[in-house]
Each structure stands twice: as structure tokens, then as C-alpha cells.
Design a protein around this motif. Structure first.
Motif, short mmCIF file in Angstrom:
data_model
loop_
_atom_site.label_atom_id
_atom_site.label_comp_id
_atom_site.label_asym_id
_atom_site.label_seq_id
_atom_site.Cartn_x
_atom_site.Cartn_y
_atom_site.Cartn_z
N ASN A 2 20.93 23.94 52.19
CA ASN A 2 21.78 24.82 51.96
C ASN A 2 22.72 24.44 50.96
O ASN A 2 23.44 25.02 50.10
N SER A 3 23.00 22.98 50.70
CA SER A 3 24.02 22.65 49.75
C SER A 3 23.40 22.13 48.61
O SER A 3 24.03 21.57 47.58
N LEU A 4 22.28 22.34 48.20
CA LEU A 4 21.45 21.85 47.32
C LEU A 4 21.26 23.36 45.94
O LEU A 4 21.37 24.23 46.74
N ASP A 5 21.45 22.84 44.74
CA ASP A 5 21.27 23.89 43.90
C ASP A 5 19.99 24.13 43.57
O ASP A 5 19.17 23.17 43.91
N GLU A 6 19.70 25.07 42.59
CA GLU A 6 18.13 25.29 42.31
C GLU A 6 17.10 24.24 41.93
O GLU A 6 16.14 23.97 42.53
N PRO A 7 17.66 23.55 40.97
CA PRO A 7 17.10 22.63 40.22
C PRO A 7 16.66 21.43 41.45
O PRO A 7 15.55 20.69 41.48
N GLN A 8 17.83 21.23 42.27
CA GLN A 8 17.53 19.99 43.13
C GLN A 8 16.58 20.43 44.53
O GLN A 8 15.71 19.67 44.73
N ARG A 9 16.53 21.96 44.51
CA ARG A 9 15.59 22.17 45.68
C ARG A 9 14.36 22.09 45.05
O ARG A 9 13.18 21.70 45.58
N MET A 10 14.12 22.44 43.81
CA MET A 10 12.42 22.35 43.09
C MET A 10 12.21 20.87 43.06
O MET A 10 11.19 20.42 43.44
N GLN A 11 13.21 19.98 42.77
CA GLN A 11 12.95 18.56 43.05
C GLN A 11 12.26 17.96 44.18
O GLN A 11 11.47 17.40 44.45
N LEU A 12 13.06 18.60 45.24
CA LEU A 12 12.82 18.03 46.70
C LEU A 12 11.24 18.68 46.98
O LEU A 12 10.49 17.81 47.68
#
Ligand code: UTP
Length: 476
Positions: free
Chosen positions: A26-36
Motif C-alpha cells: 500500500n505504500s508503494l507507487d506504481e513503478p515500485q509495485r511493478m518492480q516487486l
């Protein structure tokens, strides 16, 4: 869209009890979510689960150690070797002259003990010039190229931890004279680091899984996956000379060593040094039921390590220095067999981000890194062979930080200088105490060629620090 992504990831992770990976979603932005998400999708969860569940029985060194015997070997001081030194040297020369040999240096390790903030190969280690490990290795390969008039492809294995900086460093230094087409840099694989207590995958950051390189044995699959085996084979290469980046004394593509390997029709040949003490911290090359294995020093029981032969010498004498020649077709076969070599467990202190987002720096080992070792190919190889070499001339591993009593920058520099002083004294030159000496491989790549140059130029004494790189250096 990311809600769907979250649901599908959660489902996947829950099946393997790894849902904690998404705790900061929930604290991640879109690019961070994609990376994960990308990192999660690259993980082989069934394999990781199996490795953790079997962590205490992945490799049964104790069972091997019980039946360990001295390995057959080409010994340094022995007239009874089945292949003569002269024949071996000639076979090695022929292989080099016909372009059959390539070189592989593994440089993907994280070098944690040394505590250097760049790839270990960039460490300035030469005693006078300050040349780095990479420069020393590259110049040795270039010297062999020139000697045999044939390119010797140099493959460098990196890991995500070292890749970018290494590639940049090679370009900035014009690969120390090697042609671009002769240097092949490829990156090894990684595997998640898991908690020692419960096998949960650790997070290096809220959006990043803690990954570590999959060991130097990762070279087997990485060579294949990156098309390196195919490329080498297309150039007519049949044997790979393998070594580790942290040994500046390695004699790259040594003819005699290559020659024993070829004439013994071995698929994998390893250099060994004679251990001085039972507890020396090197892997032990042993023979078990007619096959060669390496048992790490920490896995060899004292009573086995201390066994002596009738002449008083150690039975388990052969210490591995991680220098091998490996046949390309053998590597090709093993690379196709994912389970060929076992994983080993390394218990390490690994920093991680906890459920509240805080970075935890443990003071005790808290994590498991799974690693493969290249020497686990030994028992699979036909006619695997061992060649003894002199430790002081072939092995100076840079492992520990400055100030450590062994394998530190200071001890390694001294060993390099002592090695070259031996070349000078052998050539009849007097060297005053405390002088440091370094000889570039481009000046001379053996004691014999050095002696010829000294003879041609007449040099009687060395009274100050010296770095021999060009012909003019002899005059000083
Ligand atoms: P070490 O096991 O000594 O590890 O590697 P290291 O990374 O140099 O140092 P520490 O243990 O973190 O202090 C022996 C050789 O194998 C390479 C290293 O780069 C070194 O040349 N290696 C190790 C890899 O290429 N990949 C790996 O995953 C591990």
C-alpha cells in the motif's frame, strides 16, 4: 489494474507461505509495485521451498569425509607421474596455438569480508603500480594472446551486484588492451535470501526482495543461458581455464597444467596446493569411491584431516585453490542438467526491512543464502585430475580487509612482490632488503622470459622499488 495484480500475486505467494513480501504494497507507487511483481514472478518458489525444507541435508559432507582418501595427482616432486612435464607443456602449447582455450574469471561475489565498495576486481592490489586485480588478469591474457598469436576469449562472470560497474570499468580502461570481441561479460543468476528461522523471503527494501548471487557454480547455467558456451564453441574453443577474481598470482592458461588435463583425457582438472596443516582453510580435494570431490575445511572432521601417511605427511593433503580447466562439451552437458550440482547453505548476517519498514542490521547470522559451487562438477567428470602447484607461486587470495593477519591487501601485496623478487634473484640480480618489485605480464609472463630480458640488458642489482612494464624499465 494493480488491485488485480495484487490479488494474483497474493494468491501465488500464499500457496508458498510467502505473503509477507507484499506487506508494504500500500505504500508503494506504481513503478515500485511493478518492480516487486517482476521480482516475484522470476522466483522458482517450489525450488526455494524444497531447498529450505531440506536445508540440513542438501549436501552430506560427513558421509563423504568418512570414505575420503588421498586423490591421485600429478605431484610437484615426483618422478613417477604418468605424463612427463615436457609432454604436458608441449600439449598445452599446442592447445593455445590452435585457439582451443578460453578463460573464465568469476567475479560475481559480494566481497563482504574485504569491505570494498566496488567490485573486488577493481581493488588496487599491485605492490608498486597499484594495478587492480582486473588489470593484472587482463594483461596476463593479453600476454598469452601475443605469445601464441591467437586471441584467447576472456569471459567475466558478474552478478547484479557487480555487473554495471564492471562493464563501465572495462570500457573506461579500453579493456586493458584486449579487443572488444575477445571480452565476454555475462551476469550470473540470483536466488532469494530467506530467514534462517522460518524460510520467509527477506526484503532488502519495501519494494525489493533480498537476492544474492547463486554461487560460483552459478557459472554453469549462466554460461549456457547467456549463449557463452555456444559462442565459444563456434570459435573452436574446447577448454575453459577457470579462476577466481581475487587471486592475482594465478598463472592464466599455464601450459603445463593445460597439458596434463589434455593428455590425461580429463573433463575437469584442478590445481591443488600441499596443505601445511590439517586445519588449513582451503577446500580439500579427496577421492571417494574412485571419484574426486571437494570437501570444505569446515566440513572435514578433525580425525580425517589429521590422518597421516607412513612418511608422516598428511593423507588429505590437496587444498583446492579454485583453478580448474573444464572441457566445454562437459560443461554443455552439465548445464542442461539443472540438478547436476547441489546447493549449499551459507548462514549469513543479512540486513532486511521488517514489517514496520525499519532496516534491521542483525549482529548474528539470521539468513540463509543458497549457493552452488563449481567444484561440485568434479565427481561428475570423466578422468578428473589433480595437478599440484606451489602455493607461494600460484595462490594469494585477497579475502580480508586491511589489517587482517592473512589474505589481506598487505599480505597479498607482499606475496606478489616476493614472487617477483624470486624471478630477479633467479636471474642473478641482487635485491636489497625491503625493495618492492612488480613485473607486468606484458613485460614478461614467466621467470624464464624475464631472465632472458635481464641477460640481454645486463642488470646486476635492484636497490629501489621497481615496476617492469616496458623495455626501458630494465635500465633504471
Ligand atoms: P568467495 O566465496 O570468496 O566470496 O568467492 P567473495 O564474494 O569474494 O567474498 P565474501 O565471502 O563475500 O567475503 C570466491 C570467488 O567466487 C566468486 C567471487 O567473485 C570470487 O571470485 N563468486 C562467488 C561469484 O562469482 N559468484 C558468487 O555467487 C559467489
Amino acid at each position: 489494474m494493480t488491485n488485480n495484480l495484487y490479488q494474483s500475486l497474493l494468491e501465488k505467494l500464499t500457496a508458498f507461505h510467502q505473503e509477507q513480501i507484499l506487506i508494504h504494497w500500500n505504500s508503494l507507487d506504481e513503478p515500485q509495485r511493478m518492480q516487486l511483481a517482476e521480482q516475484i514472478n522470476a522466483i522458482d518458489f517450489p525450488q526455494l521451498t524444497r531447498l529450505y525444507q531440506n536445508r540440513d541435508r542438501l549436501f552430506d559432507a560427513a558421509a563423504l569425509a568418512e570414505r575420503a582418501k588421498e586423490p591421485p595427482a600429478f605431484r610437484l616432486e615426483c618422478d613417477g607421474n604418468a605424463i612427463s612435464r615436457q609432454d604436458a607443456i608441449q600439449a598445452g602449447k599446442d592447445a593455445l596455438a590452435s585457439g582451443q582455450v578460453a578463460v573464465l574469471v568469476v567475479a560475481g561475489g559480494q566481497g563482504t569480508r574485504l569491505g570494498f565498495e566496488h567490485p573486488k576486481g577493481m581493488f588496487p592490489i599491485a605492490p608498486v603500480s597499484g594495478a587492480t586485480l582486473f588489470q593484472i588478469h587482463f594483461e596476463k591474457v593479453l600476454a598469452r594472446n601475443r605469445q601464441y598469436g591467437k586471441p584467447i576469449p576472456l569471459c567475466v562472470m558478474t552478478s547484479p551486484a557487480t555487473h554495471e560497474e564492471t562493464v563501465k570499468y572495462f570500457a573506461e580502461n579500453q579493456r586493458f588492451g584486449l579487443a572488444e570481441s575477445d571480452v565476454i561479460v555475462f551476469c550470473q543468476g540470483t536466488i532469494p535470501t530467506v530467514s534462517l528461522d522460518d524460510g520467509k523471503i527477506l526484503l532488502a527494501a519495501p519494494d525489493k526482495i533480498a537476492l544474492s548471487p547463486d554461487g560460483h557454480g552459478g557459472a554453469i547455467t549462466a554460461l549456457k543461458k547467456n549463449g557463452v558456451l555456444e559462442k565459444l564453441s563456434a570459435c573452436g574453443v574446447r577448454r575453459l581455464f577457470y579462476f577466481q577474481v581475487d587471486n592475482p598470482l594465478v598463472d592464466i592458461a599455464n601450459e603445463e597444467f593445460l597439458g596434463y588435463h589434455i593428455l590425461a583425457e580429463s573433463e575437469l582438472t584442478s590445481q591443488a596446493i600441499r596443505k601445511q596443516n590439517p586445519q588449513d582453510r582451503v577446500g580439500n580435494i579427496v577421492s571417494v569411491d574412485g571419484r574426486l570431490h571437494v570437501i570444505e575445511y569446515s566440513d572435514l572432521p578433525d580425525e580425517v584431516a589429521e590422518r597421516r601417511k607412513p612418511d608422516g605427511s598428511l593423507e588429505i593433503w590437496a587444498g583446492s585453490i579454485a583453478v580448474h580447466v573444464i572441457n566445454l562439451d562437459f560443461l554443455q552437458r552439465q548445464a542442461e542438467n539443472a540438478a547436476a550440482t547441489p546447493f549449499h547453505v551459507a548462514k549469513k548476517k543479512v540486513s532486511y526491512v521488517d514489517a514496520r519498514g525499519n532496516l534491521v542490521k542483525p549482529s548474528e547470522p539470521n539468513a540463509i543464502k543458497f549457493e552452488r559451487f563449481i567444484f561440485d562438477l568434479l565427481p561428475l567428470a570423466q578422468n578428473a585430475a589433480v595437478v599440484e602447484v606451489d602455493s607461494s607461486r600460484h595462490f594469494a587470495p585477497l579475502k580480508n580487509a586491511s589489517g587482517s593477519p592473512t589474505d589481506s591487501p598487505e599480505t597479498v601485496r607482499k606475496q606478489i612482490s616476493d614472487y617477483f623478487i624470486e624471478w630477479l634473484t633467479k636471474s642473478g640480480v641482487t635485491v636489497v632488503p625491503d625493495v618492492k618489485v612488480e613485473i607486468s605480464p606484458l613485460f614478461a609472463n614467466s621467470a624464464e622470459t624475464f631472465a632472458e630480458k635481464v641477460l640481454q640488458n645486463g642488470i646486476a642489482a635492484m636497490t629501489k622499488d621497481a615496476y617492469f612494464r616496458t623495455k626501458d624499465d630494465l635500465v633504471s
